[in-house]
Write a protein that holds these residues in place. Structure first.
Motif, PDB file in Angstrom:
ATOM      1  N   LEU A 181      -6.071   6.644 -10.586  1.00  0.00           N
ATOM      2  CA  LEU A 181      -5.919   5.511  -9.680  1.00  0.00           C
ATOM      3  C   LEU A 181      -4.531   4.922  -9.876  1.00  0.00           C
ATOM      4  O   LEU A 181      -4.130   4.616 -11.002  1.00  0.00           O
ATOM      5  N   LEU A 182      -3.801   4.770  -8.777  1.00  0.00           N
ATOM      6  CA  LEU A 182      -2.434   4.264  -8.828  1.00  0.00           C
ATOM      7  C   LEU A 182      -2.307   3.052  -7.915  1.00  0.00           C
ATOM      8  O   LEU A 182      -2.984   2.968  -6.884  1.00  0.00           O
ATOM      9  N   PRO A 183      -1.416   2.112  -8.257  1.00  0.00           N
ATOM     10  CA  PRO A 183      -1.255   0.926  -7.415  1.00  0.00           C
ATOM     11  C   PRO A 183      -0.307   1.179  -6.248  1.00  0.00           C
ATOM     12  O   PRO A 183       0.621   1.985  -6.340  1.00  0.00           O
ATOM     13  N   CYS A 184      -0.548   0.489  -5.168  1.00  0.00           N
ATOM     14  CA  CYS A 184       0.386   0.491  -4.041  1.00  0.00           C
ATOM     15  C   CYS A 184       1.576  -0.389  -4.411  1.00  0.00           C
ATOM     16  O   CYS A 184       1.399  -1.501  -4.921  1.00  0.00           O
ATOM     17  N   ASP A 185       2.779   0.093  -4.177  1.00  0.00           N
ATOM     18  CA  ASP A 185       3.962  -0.669  -4.564  1.00  0.00           C
ATOM     19  C   ASP A 185       4.189  -1.887  -3.682  1.00  0.00           C
ATOM     20  O   ASP A 185       5.045  -2.723  -3.992  1.00  0.00           O
ATOM     21  N   ASN A 186       3.402  -2.028  -2.608  1.00  0.00           N
ATOM     22  CA  ASN A 186       3.566  -3.172  -1.709  1.00  0.00           C
ATOM     23  C   ASN A 186       2.519  -4.257  -1.968  1.00  0.00           C
ATOM     24  O   ASN A 186       2.857  -5.411  -2.217  1.00  0.00           O
ATOM     25  N   CYS A 187       1.237  -3.878  -1.940  1.00  0.00           N
ATOM     26  CA  CYS A 187       0.166  -4.875  -2.098  1.00  0.00           C
ATOM     27  C   CYS A 187      -0.431  -4.893  -3.499  1.00  0.00           C
ATOM     28  O   CYS A 187      -1.259  -5.764  -3.799  1.00  0.00           O
ATOM     29  N   LEU A 188      -0.082  -3.925  -4.352  1.00  0.00           N
ATOM     30  CA  LEU A 188      -0.511  -3.846  -5.751  1.00  0.00           C
ATOM     31  C   LEU A 188      -1.989  -3.502  -5.921  1.00  0.00           C
ATOM     32  O   LEU A 188      -2.533  -3.617  -7.019  1.00  0.00           O
ATOM     33  N   GLY A 189      -2.653  -3.071  -4.866  1.00  0.00           N
ATOM     34  CA  GLY A 189      -4.036  -2.632  -4.991  1.00  0.00           C
ATOM     35  C   GLY A 189      -4.120  -1.208  -5.508  1.00  0.00           C
ATOM     36  O   GLY A 189      -3.256  -0.379  -5.220  1.00  0.00           O
ATOM     37  N   PHE A 190      -5.165  -0.902  -6.278  1.00  0.00           N
ATOM     38  CA  PHE A 190      -5.330   0.421  -6.866  1.00  0.00           C
ATOM     39  C   PHE A 190      -6.138   1.312  -5.925  1.00  0.00           C
ATOM     40  O   PHE A 190      -7.209   0.925  -5.448  1.00  0.00           O
TER      41      PHE A 190
END
Length: 378
Positions: A76-85
């Protein structure tokens, strides 16, 4: 599952009610309160604030995923824009929606891995030049997270400053990460490269290397002998770096006794220097030499070289004739002051000049070939 409050820095059960009751003075919460209850805009603002808090609580690991993956092997990786995984394989799909029509720059997985490492103290050159070139997979993520492997990459870049060594640094860091992941399968107590650098794990280093180098026990052959030969040098360098960190009492070596740790590492280095050749490298070197001897060398035929020579001469002659013709036409255009004709002739002249240069360059390269039979036609 509870969420982590971005302002309160604690876990809360009812996130929406908590922020509206306790953080109405915050700008983001005030904006949420202006939206109608149940509206899409209000829900999106709540989600963005919730993801920021959960990312703050993650500490490099997923605190709460926006959408769980059904494949256990996926990270699971975070989105660099919204920080959601999100699932690493589906992160690109969310990123397109999250950026709302703008063209995403770079790989979504690479951006997510970089966001996970944003709170770590990393060498700037390693982060800006090496990390973007690494394949965004589990191996690279482990290499980026492990402090000893990062220190290895930093030292290697300092001693090899040429630009092409950026790719070499990336490859060597991934090789160490592969060793670490393979050893972790054999012994779950090995969490970092630091914890694996012990003399009692020497046999495990040998087993992990054989597994990665694709050692075939039945045929007694290494399918990737180069890896088996070169990894020992990287491991010894990691031992030297670990000793330096232990002397300086840098994390994660603060609680380690320098004398004891140094003795163990020097013992491990001695094992690498004395036993590695018998266990791995000598056999791998013999496999590599055998592969070189059995490699089929494809030699160009004299008839093909003759055709190539004739083709290059033809291109050069045509380009030279066109240049002579354009020279007279350009002079005429200058006298008649016809700008359009002049520009077109100059452009064509440049194209023919490039063809002439390239054909001459190819003939010079072929002239300097080592085999005498291949340069009799030039």
């Amino acid at each position: 599952m509870p969420d982590y409050c971005y302002y309160y820095e604690a876990v809360v059960l009812n996130f929406g009610r908590h922020v509206l009751r306790n953080h109405m003075t915050e700008k983001d919460v005030a904006e949420i309160s202006t939206k109608p209850v149940g509206s899409k805009e209000r829900r999106e603002l709540f989600d963005n604030l919730r993801r920021k808090g959960n990312f703050l609580a993650s500490g490099g690991k997923c605190f709460k995923a926006v959408r769980q993956t059904y494949v256990l092997e996926r990270t699971l990786l975070p989105c660099d824009n919204c920080l959601g995984f999100f699932s690493s394989k589906l992160l690109y799909r969310h990123r397109k929606k999250c950026l709302k029509g703008t063209n995403p720059v770079g790989s979504a997985q690479a951006a997510g891995q970089s966001k996970l490492l944003s709170n770590l103290k990393i060498d700037s050159r390693l982060k800006e030049e090496v990390f973007p070139r690494m394949r965004p997979d589990k191996i690279s993520l482990e290499a980026k997270n492990d402090p000893l492997i990062r220190a290895f990459g930093t030292r290697y870049l300092k001693t090899h400053r040429e630009k092409h060594f950026i790719h070499v640094t990336s490859r060597k860091m991934r090789e160490l990460s592969k060793i670490l992941l393979e050893m972790r399968k054999l012994d779950t107590s090995i969490t970092t490269m630091f914890s694996g650098l012990q003399p009692k794990f020497f046999d495990m280093f040998v087993e992990a290397t054989k597994c990665i180098a694709k050692y075939d026990a039945e045929k007694d052959v290494y399918h990737s002998p180069t890896f088996a030969m070169n990894i020992c040098t990287s491991l010894k360098m990691c031992c030297d770096i670990a000793i330096t960190f232990a002397y300086k009492k840098q994390a994660p070596y603060v609680s380690v006794s320098s004398a004891t740790f140094e003795a163990d590492l020097k013992t491990l280095i001695h094992l690498f220097e004395t036993n590695w050749s018998f266990e791995v490298s000598s056999h791998a070197a013999s496999n590599l030499n055998l592969n070189k001897w059995n490699k089929v060398t494809i030699i160009s035929l004299a008839s093909d070289l003759k055709l190539l020579r004739q083709h290059l001469i033809k291109i050069a002659d045509n380009a030279l004739q066109n240049l002579k013709k354009y020279k007279n036409e350009i002079a005429t255009s200058i006298v008649q002051e016809t700008d359009n004709t002049l520009q077109s002739k100059i452009k064509l002249g440049f194209n023919d000049y490039n063809k002439l240069i390239e054909s001459v360059y190819c003939r010079v390269i072929l002239l300097n070939r080592k085999r005498s039979g291949e340069k009799t036609f030039f």
